[in-house]
Motif scaffolding. Structure first.
Motif, mmCIF file in Angstrom:
data_model
loop_
_atom_site.group_PDB
_atom_site.id
_atom_site.type_symbol
_atom_site.label_atom_id
_atom_site.label_comp_id
_atom_site.label_asym_id
_atom_site.label_seq_id
_atom_site.Cartn_x
_atom_site.Cartn_y
_atom_site.Cartn_z
ATOM 1 N N ARG A 54 0.748 -1.232 -0.105
ATOM 2 C CA ARG A 54 0.161 0.110 -0.083
ATOM 3 C C ARG A 54 1.057 1.103 -0.136
ATOM 4 N N GLY A 77 -5.044 -7.543 -5.548
ATOM 5 C CA GLY A 77 -4.934 -6.420 -4.982
ATOM 6 C C GLY A 77 -5.694 -5.384 -5.904
ATOM 7 N N GLU A 78 -5.398 -4.222 -5.728
ATOM 8 C CA GLU A 78 -5.961 -3.044 -6.301
ATOM 9 C C GLU A 78 -4.916 -1.968 -6.565
ATOM 10 N N THR A 102 -7.916 -3.990 -10.658
ATOM 11 C CA THR A 102 -8.392 -4.813 -9.389
ATOM 12 C C THR A 102 -8.302 -6.244 -9.803
ATOM 13 N N SER A 123 -4.256 -1.257 -2.214
ATOM 14 C CA SER A 123 -4.748 -2.038 -1.150
ATOM 15 C C SER A 123 -3.374 -2.466 -0.448
#
Length: 185
Positions: A54, A77-78, A102, A123
């Protein structure tokens, strides 16, 4: 497969047809003939995977000479993914477009040759994959500063985790013209 045009001609969001059931899902991440049918007659020569946490921002990267087109997507994740038109003489020079990629939306983003590319992980972690139309060329490796005020990219992070290369990257206005691709009609 659904193709979504962005504000930058040539930069496309591609949504594959996903087949899923209680066991999971399947989709074609690339199909040469289907891509050719939508105007992307590409040949990939290198495939890469990047894992990040992140707040990491990677980019804005490009190669010149020996530019790379990139088909990017997220496996876990994103990320918020960005493409910037850096082609000298382009009607959209210095403009950017962004898309959320995503693991759940299965979207791909086509970043054409002549564009700088970057992404921000939103994320906890993200597994990012990209296929390239040219091999990585360290002598052609270039970058534009991720938060160049003239570009005005609306990143979803204010204090990102950056590489030394990205910290030191110049603004687009400070990149010498011979180190930028030229727009060809």
């Amino acid at each position: 497969m659904k193709v979504i045009e962005t504000a930058l001609p040539g930069a496309l969001v591609i949504e594959p047809r996903v087949f899923g059931d209680s066991r999971g899902y399947f989709y074609e991440s690339f199909h040469k003939e289907k891509f050719r049918d939508i105007g992307l007659d590409v040949r990939f020569v290198q495939s890469n995977v990047s894992s990040s946490t992140r707040g990491v921002v990677r980019g804005l990267h490009y190669q010149w000479p020996n530019p790379q087109g990139k088909l990017v997507s997220v496996l876990q994740g994103e990320v918020y993914d960005v493409a910037v038109d850096i082609r000298r003489g382009s009607p959209t020079f210095g403009q950017w477009t962004g898309v959320m990629l995503t693991a759940d939306n299965h979207r791909h983003f086509w970043v054409p040759e002549g564009f700088a590319h970057g992404f921000c992980v939103v994320s906890e972690t993200a597994l990012f994959t990209y296929q390239c139309t040219a091999l990585y060329d360290p002598s052609a490796d270039r970058a534009v500063h991720w938060d160049d005020a003239a570009l005005g990219i609306d990143w979803p992070v204010s204090e990102p985790l950056l590489s030394e290369k990205d910290i030191k990257a110049p603004s687009l206005a400070d990149v010498p013209a011979h180190l930028l691709p030229e727009y060809v009609v």
